[in-house]
Design a protein around this motif. Structure first.
Motif, PDB file in Angstrom:
ATOM      1  N   TYR A 163       3.131   5.922   0.663  1.00  0.00           N
ATOM      2  CA  TYR A 163       2.730   5.394   1.959  1.00  0.00           C
ATOM      3  C   TYR A 163       1.737   4.250   1.789  1.00  0.00           C
ATOM      4  CZ  TYR A 163       4.644   9.620   4.174  1.00  0.00           C
ATOM      5  OH  TYR A 163       5.470  10.630   4.605  1.00  0.00           O
ATOM      6  N   ASP A 164       1.868   3.237   2.609  1.00  0.00           N
ATOM      7  CA  ASP A 164       0.787   2.288   2.819  1.00  0.00           C
ATOM      8  C   ASP A 164      -0.026   2.769   4.014  1.00  0.00           C
ATOM      9  OD1 ASP A 164       0.985   0.550   0.738  1.00  0.00           O
ATOM     10  OD2 ASP A 164       2.119  -0.987   1.835  1.00  0.00           O
ATOM     11  N   VAL A 165      -1.284   2.348   4.074  1.00  0.00           N
ATOM     12  CA  VAL A 165      -2.167   2.833   5.129  1.00  0.00           C
ATOM     13  C   VAL A 165      -2.748   1.652   5.895  1.00  0.00           C
ATOM     14  CG1 VAL A 165      -4.206   4.223   5.660  1.00  0.00           C
ATOM     15  CG2 VAL A 165      -2.755   4.833   3.702  1.00  0.00           C
ATOM     16  N   ASP A 166      -2.541   1.634   7.196  1.00  0.00           N
ATOM     17  CA  ASP A 166      -3.183   0.655   8.072  1.00  0.00           C
ATOM     18  C   ASP A 166      -4.459   1.270   8.620  1.00  0.00           C
ATOM     19  OD1 ASP A 166      -1.052  -1.133   7.724  1.00  0.00           O
ATOM     20  OD2 ASP A 166       0.085  -0.216   9.370  1.00  0.00           O
ATOM     21  N   VAL A 167      -5.562   0.563   8.466  1.00  0.00           N
ATOM     22  CA  VAL A 167      -6.861   1.102   8.839  1.00  0.00           C
ATOM     23  C   VAL A 167      -7.533   0.193   9.858  1.00  0.00           C
ATOM     24  CG1 VAL A 167      -9.141   1.819   8.015  1.00  0.00           C
ATOM     25  CG2 VAL A 167      -7.134   2.064   6.522  1.00  0.00           C
ATOM     26  N   ARG A 181       2.480   4.309   6.725  1.00  0.00           N
ATOM     27  CA  ARG A 181       3.805   3.697   6.766  1.00  0.00           C
ATOM     28  C   ARG A 181       4.538   3.998   5.470  1.00  0.00           C
ATOM     29  NH1 ARG A 181       3.712  -1.065   5.910  1.00  0.00           N
ATOM     30  NH2 ARG A 181       1.500  -1.568   5.637  1.00  0.00           N
ATOM     31  N   LYS A 182       5.712   4.582   5.578  1.00  0.00           N
ATOM     32  CA  LYS A 182       6.508   4.891   4.394  1.00  0.00           C
ATOM     33  C   LYS A 182       7.031   3.601   3.775  1.00  0.00           C
ATOM     34  CE  LYS A 182       8.255   8.108   1.726  1.00  0.00           C
ATOM     35  NZ  LYS A 182       7.406   9.022   0.964  1.00  0.00           N
ATOM     36  N   VAL A 183       6.871   3.476   2.454  1.00  0.00           N
ATOM     37  CA  VAL A 183       7.333   2.281   1.747  1.00  0.00           C
ATOM     38  C   VAL A 183       8.184   2.707   0.559  1.00  0.00           C
ATOM     39  CG1 VAL A 183       5.361   0.867   2.442  1.00  0.00           C
ATOM     40  CG2 VAL A 183       5.226   2.226   0.339  1.00  0.00           C
ATOM     41  N   ASN A 184       8.918   1.743   0.025  1.00  0.00           N
ATOM     42  CA  ASN A 184       9.709   2.017  -1.165  1.00  0.00           C
ATOM     43  C   ASN A 184       8.795   2.065  -2.383  1.00  0.00           C
ATOM     44  OD1 ASN A 184      12.171   2.027   0.250  1.00  0.00           O
ATOM     45  ND2 ASN A 184      12.334  -0.203   0.107  1.00  0.00           N
ATOM     46  N   GLY A 185       8.965   3.065  -3.197  1.00  0.00           N
ATOM     47  CA  GLY A 185       8.152   3.177  -4.400  1.00  0.00           C
ATOM     48  C   GLY A 185       6.824   3.848  -4.110  1.00  0.00           C
TER      49      GLY A 185
END
Length: 368
Positions: A117-121, A139-143
């Protein structure tokens, strides 16, 4: 209580203990488990629970663990503070609590990336004591990131047995990084002596101020029963009390013991020993004490701390000079620092890096 009184009293206490009570008292030698158990939260998958648990392994003053997580949906969380787990006496403006939220956020971001996951803060707090501090969206991301989360699990404060060896240039560079917001002073430097003396003076100021000592007493969990019940605060293990002294304080110390003159005197003696040891002092600054700056500074500390164990570098936050306003202002003037000093850390190599022992709250008590 002096050494002779302690030995006499503890010996007499052992003689008076009955069989069952003696057995139970000896169980106090065991360190309570701090692992993530029994944390089933409706609406959150195991991966999300792992992320929050790893985030909760962040440092905080007196190990109060002031953070909360409010679930909007499975990938949208609000990170906040529980004011009942903040230090109103030594941290009245919640500066240290917000720095801890920053360290919590760094763990969360690292753990989320490992899970893919990437994280928006977004910082949503307007005032230091606002309950809602951060808006978090995953947010789910590839890798995924291949960071070893074992580093999060093994991070800990080390108070004793810091070596006096000088740090290598490589390790000093590691500590200060590429920015100008970290400053390192050797123990034997003029500044190092000043920080040692100032830390001892600030500790004396707090130890003999009843309100600060009463707040400390509130957060010490002397017995294993209290440690398991509260799952936060300071324990004999986190204070690195060992041997028969550990057994004694676990069985006989209470909150009132912290207010006794003998405890205060022993505290000052111990602080004196600590500031005389180690390689030096690390200061971390920020341009101001705004909420976004405090959050980011807490993240910077945690990023460095997660890598310190592999380098055998022990870190012991000693914030008392910053908590005493007059002493803190004088420190900045003496050192010629115009930015805001947020962390004062005693640094040194450690031959035998201990395992983490600070208790951790159940997620059910963190997630709202």
């Amino acid at each position: 209580m002096n050494r002779r009184q302690f030995i006499n009293y503890s010996g007499a206490s052992l003689a008076l203990l009955g069989g069952a009570y003696l057995f139970n008292s000896l169980l106090q030698f065991k360190t309570p488990d701090r692992e993530n158990v029994g944390n089933q939260i409706k609406g959150l998958e195991e991966g999300a629970l792992d992320i929050i648990y790893l985030a909760s392994l962040a440092p905080s003053g007196h190990n109060t663990q002031p953070w909360t997580v409010r679930i909007i949906d499975s990938n949208h969380w609000i990170i906040g503070t529980d004011l009942t787990r903040c230090l109103a006496v030594v941290d009245p403006e919640n500066r240290e609590a917000l720095l801890s939220i920053g360290a919590f956020l760094e763990n969360l971001v690292v753990a989320a990336r490992v899970k893919g996951y990437d994280v928006d803060v977004q910082v949503v707090a307007k005032q230091p004591k606002d309950r809602d501090v951060l808006d978090i969206k995953l947010r789910k991301v590839n890798g995924s990131n291949n960071f070893d989360v074992k580093k999060i699990r093994l991070r800990r404060t080390v108070r004793n047995n810091l070596l006096n060896d000088q740090l290598s240039r490589e390790d000093i560079q590691f500590l200060i990084g590429k920015n100008t917001d970290s400053i390192y002073y050797t123990r034997e430097s003029r500044e190092g002596h000043y920080l040692a003396e100032g830390t001892l003076l600030a500790n004396k100021s707090q130890v003999y101020r009843d309100s600060a000592q009463e707040e400390l007493a509130q957060w010490i969990r002397w017995s294993n029963q209290d440690s398991r019940h509260y799952r936060n605060g300071l324990t004999p293990e986190t204070m690195e009390i060992e041997g028969i002294a550990k057994w004694y304080v676990k069985n006989f110390y209470t909150r009132q013991s912290v207010l006794e003159n003998s405890f205060r005197e022993e505290t000052i003696k111990k602080v004196g020993e600590q500031v005389a040891a180690g390689s030096g002092w690390l200061l971390i600054t920020s341009k101001d004490s705004s909420i976004p700056e405090l959050i980011e500074t807490g993240r910077k500390l945690q990023r460095m701390w997660l890598e310190a164990r592999d380098k055998r570098i022990a870190i012991h936050p000693m914030t008392q000079m910053l908590e005493e306003e007059i002493i803190g202002n004088e420190m900045a003037s003496f050192l010629g620092i115009t930015e805001k000093i947020q962390f004062l850390l005693r640094i040194g190599y450690c031959n035998d890096y201990p395992q983490p022992v600070s208790p951790r709250m159940l997620l059910a008590n963190i997630i709202l």
